[in-house]
Enzyme design. Structure first.
Site: not given
Ligand code: NAP
Length: 468
Positions: A367, A234-235, A136, A162-163, A268, A212-213
């Site tokens: 982080e 990309e985490l 998100w 993201a939801s 990130c 994401g994470s």
């Molecule tokens: P997140 O909880 O991992 O969510 C990211 C996406 O993954 C959402 O669409 C989420 O869906 C989905 N998701 C979560 N758990 C999952 C699972 N077990 N299986 C499949 N899909 C799953 O991350 P966030 O809190 O939204 O974002 C923050 C993280 O993203 C931070 O660590 C940040 O550093 C990282 N990030 C990295 C980059 C990069 O380019 N490296 C860029 C931006 C952000 P739901 O919303 O439905 O849970």
């Protein structure tokens, strides 16, 4: 997690959405296949025309989509407008360059001969339907930086966003449809994370990209590995920002504030760990802390706001835990370290600078996803490099120095997908973007990102007439 728009500045639920059921997912996958059969054979000119039209529409929609993003995840409205503009620019960049970036390659005649061929061509062909699991924090940009190169390469996209940003997700599907892409070329699947595994295991899905994470990345990558499907991850990141004695300290400190608090600190590639040489430590700390204290925290829809709320209540709770742990173990808060009294509603947190941080604290290794900086004192370049690399992550890093030998040392030894000298990390369509270690693998953007989801095909031709 419910699929809903909840304004993080107030905590108010504004809209909720039903998740797609199995029949609807099935229809979407079938539609994606039908679209792929059409889109894969469209020429670059046609794809570029469609993407260019999407860019124009996005420019026209800028105010409206910026408000939607700000309402859904709390970024300051000016940053939301800038994000939309950046997306349109990236679409035009790929529309203009995709053909050149994916041009056929012809190995040298001697190598062709050696391979027993009369002619060899390497061609970049599309893979098919790519599932994009997106976060998100940059709800338009994260998607566009996947979608623009993927669509130009002839792939079709399935977005599981993201939801908490469903309206932005639906806007994206509508944007590509209005631009004229064949129905099904880019679809938003309103589903929870629990549905990702089933979709990824479907044989019609060729590959996946996840931003994401780390836990989400691990989960998607393990399913994809089981299915032998390509992934790009990309985490998270905990980027170092090193300041050496030869740096312009005033500029380094001013840039550090932006580098840390961009997107309310939820980026990130935000600089998170500030590693400062003893010679300039006091000067840097004073300037940096003053800069953080001068920021206006408030309603992100107001033009004067520098920092809005964190995107979710859980996100703020996670950040508070990290700060409280550090303070309990001996860190000092030069500023912040708590919720602002002026914002009793919503999920706000004060810009925070922590010093006297040590390895026993969680924030040293985890982080901090919010406006919280840690500042460390070092006494030389060896210590700076060691500390910068003392993290599970390796997304990007920053080094401020005017000493060429130090530049070379950082370029050689910092474990990250990027090193930005005398400036802050930023993404750009022309620059490969991605990390090492727990920050993920693969690259987005540039030609490298575009080729991640291509079938690199060898076309080998033997002699047409065999001599007797
Ligand atoms: P997140 O909880 O991992 O969510 C990211 C996406 O993954 C959402 O669409 C989420 O869906 C989905 N998701 C979560 N758990 C999952 C699972 N077990 N299986 C499949 N899909 C799953 O991350 P966030 O809190 O939204 O974002 C923050 C993280 O993203 C931070 O660590 C940040 O550093 C990282 N990030 C990295 C980059 C990069 O380019 N490296 C860029 C931006 C952000 P739901 O919303 O439905 O849970």
């Amino acid at each position: 997690m419910p699929i809903a728009t909840v304004n993080p500045a107030t905590g108010e639920t504004l809209r909720t959405f039903d998740a797609l059921g199995p029949d609807e997912i099935e229809q979407r996958l079938a539609l994606a296949m039908a679209a792929f059969s059409q889109h894969r054979t469209a020429g670059f000119d046609r794809r570029a025309e469609l993407l260019g039209r999407a860019a124009d529409l996005l420019d026209q929609d800028q105010q409206e989509i910026a408000r939607t993003m700000t309402t859904e995840m709390g970024k300051p409205i000016a940053a939301a407008r800038a994000e939309a503009a950046k997306c349109a620019k990236a679409m035009r960049w790929y529309a203009a360059r995709a053909e050149e970036l994916l041009a056929d390659e012809h190995p040298a005649p001697a190598d062709v001969d050696d391979a027993g061929a009369t002619r060899v061509t390497v061609r970049y062909r599309p893979l098919g339907a790519v599932l994009a699991v997106m976060p998100w924090n940059f709800p338009l940009w994260q998607v566009v930086r996947f979608a623009a190169p993927a669509l130009m390469a002839g792939n079709v996209g399935l977005l599981k966003h993201a939801s908490n940003v469903p309206q932005t997700a639906l806007y994206l599907e509508d944007l590509f449809r209005r631009a004229g892409f064949p129905e099904g070329c880019f679809q938003t699947l309103l589903v929870g994370s629990g549905a990702v595994e089933g979709i990824l295991r479907d044989p019609r899905v060729a590959a996946a990209t996840l931003t994401g994470s780390e836990p989400a990345g691990r989960s998607v990558a393990s399913v994809a590995g089981d299915e032998v499907k390509k992934t790009v991850l990309e985490l998270g990141g905990s980027d170092a920002y090193v300041v050496m004695p030869s740096a312009d300290v005033e500029r380094a400190a001013r840039t550090a504030v932006t580098a840390r608090v961009q997107n309310n600190g939820q980026s990130c590639i935000a600089a998170k760990r500030f590693i400062v040489h003893d010679d300039v430590y006091d000067d840097f700390c004073a300037r940096f802390t003053a800069g953080m204290q001068a920021l206006t925290v408030g309603d992100p829809i107001e033009e004067s706001t520098d920092i809005g709320p964190l995107a979710s209540e859980q996100g703020r709770a996670d950040l508070e835990e990290l700060v409280d742990d550090a303070l309990a173990r001996g860190a000092t808060a030069r500023c912040g370290g708590r919720r602002p009294k002026e914002q009793p509603r919503g999920w706000f947190y004060e810009p925070t600078v922590l010093t006297e941080v040590s390895a026993g604290m969680r924030i040293h290794h985890e982080e901090a996803f919010g406006p919280v900086a840690t500042v460390y004192r070092v006494h030389g370049i060896d210590e700076a490099v060691d500390l910068a690399n003392d993290t599970p992550f390796g997304l990007s890093s920053n080094a401020w120095t005017r000493d060429e030998a130090e530049v070379e040392r950082f370029a050689r030894d910092l474990e990250a997908g990027g090193v930005f000298f005398n400036g802050m990390t930023a993404s750009h369509p022309a620059l490969p973007f991605g990390g090492v270690k727990r920050s993920g693998y693969g690259r987005e953007l540039s030609g490298h990102g575009m080729r991640e989801f291509c079938n690199i095909t060898t076309l080998w031709h033997g002699p047409e007439h065999q001599d007797a």
